[in-house]
Design a protein around this motif. Structure first.
Motif, PDB file in Angstrom:
ATOM      1  N   TYR A   1      38.859  28.922   8.738  1.00  0.00           N
ATOM      2  CA  TYR A   1      37.666  28.261   9.282  1.00  0.00           C
ATOM      3  C   TYR A   1      36.605  28.213   8.185  1.00  0.00           C
ATOM      4  O   TYR A   1      35.848  29.159   8.004  1.00  0.00           O
ATOM      5  CB  TYR A   1      37.152  29.010  10.522  1.00  0.00           C
ATOM      6  CG  TYR A   1      38.046  28.832  11.719  1.00  0.00           C
ATOM      7  CD1 TYR A   1      37.792  27.826  12.651  1.00  0.00           C
ATOM      8  CD2 TYR A   1      39.158  29.637  11.900  1.00  0.00           C
ATOM      9  CE1 TYR A   1      38.623  27.640  13.748  1.00  0.00           C
ATOM     10  CE2 TYR A   1      40.001  29.458  12.993  1.00  0.00           C
ATOM     11  CZ  TYR A   1      39.726  28.465  13.907  1.00  0.00           C
ATOM     12  OH  TYR A   1      40.553  28.272  14.994  1.00  0.00           O
TER      13      TYR A   1
ATOM     14  N   ASP B   1      33.951  26.162   7.634  1.00  0.00           N
ATOM     15  CA  ASP B   1      32.555  25.858   7.933  1.00  0.00           C
ATOM     16  C   ASP B   1      31.808  27.140   8.257  1.00  0.00           C
ATOM     17  O   ASP B   1      32.107  27.824   9.230  1.00  0.00           O
ATOM     18  CB  ASP B   1      32.477  24.879   9.112  1.00  0.00           C
ATOM     19  CG  ASP B   1      31.057  24.494   9.482  1.00  0.00           C
ATOM     20  OD1 ASP B   1      30.105  24.940   8.811  1.00  0.00           O
ATOM     21  OD2 ASP B   1      30.889  23.748  10.472  1.00  0.00           O
ATOM     22  N   ILE B   2      30.824  27.466   7.446  1.00  0.00           N
ATOM     23  CA  ILE B   2      30.073  28.714   7.589  1.00  0.00           C
ATOM     24  C   ILE B   2      29.365  28.808   8.939  1.00  0.00           C
ATOM     25  O   ILE B   2      29.098  29.906   9.434  1.00  0.00           O
ATOM     26  CB  ILE B   2      29.084  28.888   6.412  1.00  0.00           C
ATOM     27  CG1 ILE B   2      28.625  30.338   6.284  1.00  0.00           C
ATOM     28  CG2 ILE B   2      27.908  27.974   6.525  1.00  0.00           C
ATOM     29  CD1 ILE B   2      29.553  31.200   5.535  1.00  0.00           C
ATOM     30  N   ASP B   3      29.063  27.677   9.574  1.00  0.00           N
ATOM     31  CA  ASP B   3      28.372  27.665  10.865  1.00  0.00           C
ATOM     32  C   ASP B   3      29.313  27.702  12.070  1.00  0.00           C
ATOM     33  O   ASP B   3      28.855  27.751  13.207  1.00  0.00           O
ATOM     34  CB  ASP B   3      27.462  26.432  10.964  1.00  0.00           C
ATOM     35  CG  ASP B   3      26.349  26.469   9.936  1.00  0.00           C
ATOM     36  OD1 ASP B   3      25.832  27.572   9.667  1.00  0.00           O
ATOM     37  OD2 ASP B   3      26.005  25.403   9.393  1.00  0.00           O
ATOM     38  N   ASN B   4      30.603  27.678  11.828  1.00  0.00           N
ATOM     39  CA  ASN B   4      31.566  27.725  12.920  1.00  0.00           C
ATOM     40  C   ASN B   4      31.480  29.091  13.604  1.00  0.00           C
ATOM     41  O   ASN B   4      31.379  30.120  12.934  1.00  0.00           O
ATOM     42  CB  ASN B   4      32.977  27.503  12.366  1.00  0.00           C
ATOM     43  CG  ASN B   4      34.019  27.457  13.451  1.00  0.00           C
ATOM     44  OD1 ASN B   4      34.344  28.476  14.058  1.00  0.00           O
ATOM     45  ND2 ASN B   4      34.554  26.277  13.704  1.00  0.00           N
ATOM     46  N   PRO B   5      31.512  29.140  14.936  1.00  0.00           N
ATOM     47  CA  PRO B   5      31.427  30.427  15.647  1.00  0.00           C
ATOM     48  C   PRO B   5      32.523  31.426  15.243  1.00  0.00           C
ATOM     49  O   PRO B   5      32.278  32.627  15.233  1.00  0.00           O
ATOM     50  CB  PRO B   5      31.557  30.038  17.119  1.00  0.00           C
ATOM     51  CG  PRO B   5      31.163  28.607  17.182  1.00  0.00           C
ATOM     52  CD  PRO B   5      31.542  28.003  15.858  1.00  0.00           C
TER      53      PRO B   5
ATOM     54  N   ARG C   1      33.900  31.684  12.219  1.00  0.00           N
ATOM     55  CA  ARG C   1      33.480  32.217  10.916  1.00  0.00           C
ATOM     56  C   ARG C   1      32.307  33.183  11.078  1.00  0.00           C
ATOM     57  O   ARG C   1      32.264  34.233  10.432  1.00  0.00           O
ATOM     58  CB  ARG C   1      33.107  31.040  10.007  1.00  0.00           C
ATOM     59  CG  ARG C   1      32.721  31.385   8.606  1.00  0.00           C
ATOM     60  CD  ARG C   1      33.932  31.778   7.760  1.00  0.00           C
ATOM     61  NE  ARG C   1      33.524  32.096   6.417  1.00  0.00           N
ATOM     62  CZ  ARG C   1      33.660  31.277   5.396  1.00  0.00           C
ATOM     63  NH1 ARG C   1      34.235  30.103   5.554  1.00  0.00           N
ATOM     64  NH2 ARG C   1      33.253  31.642   4.210  1.00  0.00           N
ATOM     65  N   SER C   2      31.373  32.847  11.955  1.00  0.00           N
ATOM     66  CA  SER C   2      30.222  33.726  12.208  1.00  0.00           C
ATOM     67  C   SER C   2      30.665  35.071  12.766  1.00  0.00           C
ATOM     68  O   SER C   2      30.132  36.119  12.381  1.00  0.00           O
ATOM     69  CB  SER C   2      29.246  33.065  13.176  1.00  0.00           C
ATOM     70  OG  SER C   2      28.721  31.888  12.615  1.00  0.00           O
TER      71      SER C   2
END
Length: 192
Positions: A116, A118-122, A124-125
């Motif tokens: 994943y 995208d750093i803003d993907n839940p 990844r978070s």
């Protein structure tokens, strides 16, 4: 032991399959078939596959951190001994002797973050949150031990932990935790 709810059955199955086969390569239909639940059940609890991934990772976080902290804090170990027990726990994990039924396949959170982007993907978070919580736990152990420069020492120990995990998984070096422990002993001694 009571039977799992359909939701829990789904999350447990998904976690096992994501860990074994990867996140993107594991399809919803395969999870439903292995869990023995209908697609309608999936969408009753989760709006998307990513929501199921997040639930599975939360379960992994809970299981792993519970086991890890119980191990580190067992046996009335003193504060400095607890810091070294971190590496004993890793050694058990690398050698498939940790969470019951847990075969070492590297860090589930690093594996998920690698899929994943995208750093803003839940997803990844949540992976970053797990790593922060583990780092904060280490810092707490350093503070309890009364060692100098707790922020710096905790970061150094955390890098040893992460390096040991990577080396054990990528290179197959099941003794990485013991190497990390030796380095940790020197850092702890220097900070004492």
């Amino acid at each position: 032991m009571p039977a799992l709810s359909k939701r829990d059955q789904l999350v447990n199955t998904a976690l096992a399959m994501f860990t074994r086969d990867g996140f993107h390569s594991t399809g919803i239909n395969g999870i439903l078939e292995e869990a023995g639940v209908a697609k309608m059940t999936l969408y009753k609890y989760f709006k998307s596959k990513d929501e199921l991934v997040v639930a599975a990772l939360r379960l992994r976080d809970e299981r792993f951190r519970d086991w890890f902290m119980q191990y580190v804090e067992a046996d009335d170990a003193g504060p400095r001994e607890r810091l070294l027990r971190v590496f004993d726990a890793l050694n058990l994990w690398f050698n498939d002797k940790s969470v019951p039924g847990d075969k070492f396949r590297g860090c589930t959170f690093v594996n998920a973050a690698s899929e994943y982007h995208d750093i803003d993907n839940p997803v990844r978070s949540l992976c970053a949150e797990h790593k922060r919580m583990m780092s904060m736990y280490l810092r707490g152990l350093v503070v309890q031990a009364g060692l100098r420069n707790p922020d710096s020492l905790a970061q150094q120990l955390n890098l040893l932990v992460e390096g040991a995990i990577s080396n054990a998984y990528v290179c197959g070096d099941k003794n990485s935790a013991l190497t990390g422990k030796a380095a940790a002993e020197a850092l702890i001694k220097a900070a004492g």
